[in-house]
Design a protein around this motif. Structure first.
Motif, short mmCIF file in Angstrom:
data_model
loop_
_atom_site.label_atom_id
_atom_site.label_comp_id
_atom_site.label_asym_id
_atom_site.label_seq_id
_atom_site.Cartn_x
_atom_site.Cartn_y
_atom_site.Cartn_z
N GLY A 173 0.81 -1.21 0.00
CA GLY A 173 0.00 0.00 0.00
C GLY A 173 0.84 1.27 0.00
N LEU A 176 2.09 1.80 -3.52
CA LEU A 176 1.04 2.38 -4.36
C LEU A 176 0.81 3.85 -4.03
CD1 LEU A 176 -1.64 -0.49 -4.43
CD2 LEU A 176 -0.01 0.13 -6.23
N ALA A 177 0.84 4.19 -2.74
CA ALA A 177 0.65 5.59 -2.34
C ALA A 177 1.77 6.47 -2.90
CB ALA A 177 0.59 5.70 -0.82
N GLY A 179 3.43 5.84 -5.60
CA GLY A 179 3.20 5.94 -7.04
C GLY A 179 2.14 6.96 -7.39
N VAL A 180 1.15 7.13 -6.52
CA VAL A 180 0.07 8.09 -6.77
C VAL A 180 0.52 9.51 -6.49
CG1 VAL A 180 -2.21 8.85 -6.02
CG2 VAL A 180 -1.76 6.42 -6.37
N THR A 197 -8.74 8.60 -6.97
CA THR A 197 -8.69 7.63 -8.04
C THR A 197 -8.77 6.23 -7.45
OG1 THR A 197 -6.29 7.51 -7.99
CG2 THR A 197 -7.26 9.19 -9.41
N ALA A 198 -8.99 5.24 -8.34
CA ALA A 198 -9.09 3.86 -7.88
C ALA A 198 -7.79 3.43 -7.22
CB ALA A 198 -9.43 2.95 -9.05
N LEU A 199 -6.65 3.87 -7.78
CA LEU A 199 -5.35 3.46 -7.24
C LEU A 199 -5.12 4.04 -5.85
CD1 LEU A 199 -3.00 1.70 -8.13
CD2 LEU A 199 -1.85 3.76 -8.97
N SER A 200 -5.51 5.30 -5.65
CA SER A 200 -5.33 5.92 -4.34
C SER A 200 -6.25 5.27 -3.30
CB SER A 200 -5.58 7.43 -4.41
OG SER A 200 -6.92 7.70 -4.79
N VAL A 202 -7.25 2.09 -3.37
CA VAL A 202 -6.66 0.79 -3.08
C VAL A 202 -5.46 0.95 -2.15
CG1 VAL A 202 -5.43 -1.18 -4.08
CG2 VAL A 202 -7.48 -0.29 -5.20
N ALA A 203 -4.62 1.95 -2.39
CA ALA A 203 -3.45 2.18 -1.53
C ALA A 203 -3.88 2.49 -0.11
CB ALA A 203 -2.61 3.33 -2.10
N THR A 204 -4.88 3.35 0.05
CA THR A 204 -5.34 3.71 1.39
C THR A 204 -5.93 2.50 2.12
OG1 THR A 204 -5.84 5.95 0.60
CG2 THR A 204 -6.85 5.27 2.68
#
Length: 484
Positions: A173, A176-177, A179-180, A197-200, A202-204
């Motif tokens: 996570g 990913l954070a 990367g965002v 966004t979907a990625l943020s 998922v990271a959270t």
């Protein structure tokens, strides 16, 4: 970082220096007394310097650490807890001639360093390093002690596997954070005010799940009773108190104390209900006091999360008071358990062994009863005031469902806490055995100190806790890194 950007809370280099001295003493000549004395001296020095720092905090938020009233309060709780746990461990370690125990205070100090690093962190790097330092030290501590070797090794292996899984989820996570946002600043990627966004998201969620594993919230809780039961009693206290304070403090720092994103609130709602009800219902079935305290710890995390989900001027006060009450009361229970083990032997954690304690050792039974009543939220213990503050945050935000869950969970908790008191007050089937081994002086002093804290905090909460309560401005600065 440039030279003028360096900022370091003083407790971190102090405890690192203490660890180096302890390593040098151990390398020169093994001495359990010297190791424990160095550990106690280092922790006292950390307490004396806990509010100090070196360097200047950069205005652009580029620092790795922060020093404010919130970190000072939680750091004091962590260091105080480590001191109490060292006192609980003193005699057993000093009289264990079959195993070299110089490593025990080293591991405990290393775990304290990891916990403090997490508390002071406003960057992913020192936070994750502190988390892993704490986890690695706990693996070694769980395997120590006079319990059967297989039980300690099994508990350490369970902790190793599940801690590794949760750390992997958390690290994924964090990746990913980064990367965002392109930043390692310790804050959720959905907190920048833009549409997440979907990625943020998922990271959270992955970071939140990793923290839930470490906090042992339901449904990520099953490791805690097994690990605490297999560990020595003082180490179980370290797991239940120090690690929980560090993780919860980091959770508050990470998400701040303002309004959370909708999906985070929804997740927290479900987790709070499951954690309070699950922890209390699991505690009803336990015959081991250590496992019961583990389940109780799960439920108390749920109570704390109610205050966390209710932002406002009461929130920081409620969280701080509840952490202080939970720390003092839980340490008191484990201190009495350690003292009782010196007279009852290795089976002292079985609740049935406590039958008739009011007749054989009224001092321990009275202290234990007070601590249990405080955890249940009954006056005159500090736990009543702490639970009242948490309920006040729920009333302020009209969280009717959570308040009902809090009341129901407290009623269930009252049943199993009072059941322990009932066992201690029961007339033993045989005449009470006269205690041939007296309670150790350091444990007697520790129990008395913790009892005074619980009573004074419950009778005079405003005067006793006012110096440690964060100001209202701290709540607004927990996310943006402002020093108050």
């Amino acid at each position: 970082m440039t030279g003028h950007d360096l900022f370091l809370p003083t407790p971190l280099p102090v405890i690192c220096a203490g660890l180096m001295v302890m390593l040098a003493v151990t390398a020169w000549r093994r001495s359990m007394g010297r190791s424990f004395s160095c550990a106690v001296g280092t922790l006292l020095l950390v307490l004396a310097t806990v509010g100090r720092h070196a360097g200047t905090l950069p205005e652009d938020g580029g620092s790795l650490f922060i020093q404010d009233q919130w970190t000072t309060c939680t750091a004091i709780l962590i260091v105080f807890s480590s001191l109490c746990i060292l006192l609980m461990s003193w005699r057993d370690a000093m009289h264990d001639r079959d195993a070299p125990v110089d490593e025990y205070p080293l591991l405990l100090m290393l775990g304290t360093l990891g916990a403090l690093s997490m508390v002071f962190s406003v960057n992913y790097m020192p936070f994750f390093l502190g988390l892993e330092i704490l986890g690695i030290s706990l693996m070694g501590l769980v395997a120590f002690g006079h319990r059967p070797a297989m039980a300690g090794h099994e508990a350490a292996m369970k902790y190793l596997i599940l801690s590794g899984v949760s750390s992997a989820i958390l690290l994924f996570g964090i990746g990913l954070a980064y990367g965002v946002t392109g930043s390692l600043r310790f804050m959720p990627p959905v907190a920048n005010g833009n549409m997440p966004t979907a990625l943020s998201v998922v990271a959270t969620v992955m970071i939140l799940v990793g923290m839930f594993f470490k906090l042992s919230t339901v449904p990520f809780h099953m490791w805690l009773p097994d690990v605490m039961e297999g560990a020595p009693v003082p180490v179980a206290a370290f797991v239940a108190v120090v690690s929980k304070i560090a993780i919860f403090s980091s959770l508050v720092r990470y998400f701040g104390t303002g309004e959370q994103p909708v999906f985070v609130n929804d997740i927290l709602y479900v987790v709070i209900v499951l954690t309070i009800m699950g922890g209390n219902l699991l505690a009803l079935r336990q015959v081991s006091l250590t496992r019961l305290m583990a389940c109780s710890s799960i439920a108390h995390v749920g109570y704390l999360l109610i205050a966390f989900i209710c932002p406002g001027h009461l929130q920081s006060r409620a969280i701080t008071i509840y952490l202080a009450a939970y720390t003092a009361s839980t340490l008191g229970v484990f201190a009495v358990m350690t003292a009782f083990a010196t007279t009852a032997g290795p089976d002292g954690t079985v609740i049935a062994q406590w039958k008739g304690l009011f007749f054989s050792h009224p001092f321990l039974a009275s202290a234990m009863s007070l601590m249990l009543l405080s955890l249940a939220g009954i006056p005159p213990g500090i736990g009543f005031f702490a639970k009242f503050e948490v309920a006040a945050t729920g009333v302020e935000h009209q969280r009717g469902v959570l308040l009902c869950v809090l009341v129901i969970g407290s009623i269930i908790g009252l049943y199993y806490y009072l059941n322990i008191i009932r066992v201690m007050m029961s007339v033993p089937s045989l005449p009470p055995v006269r205690v041939t081994r007296h309670v150790r002086p350091e444990l007697t002093a520790l129990v008395i100190v913790l009892t005074i804290i619980v009573v004074i905090g419950g009778l005079f909460p405003a005067r006793a806790l006012h110096p440690f309560l964060p100001s209202p401005a701290v709540a607004s600065g927990m996310r943006d890194g402002t020093v108050h």
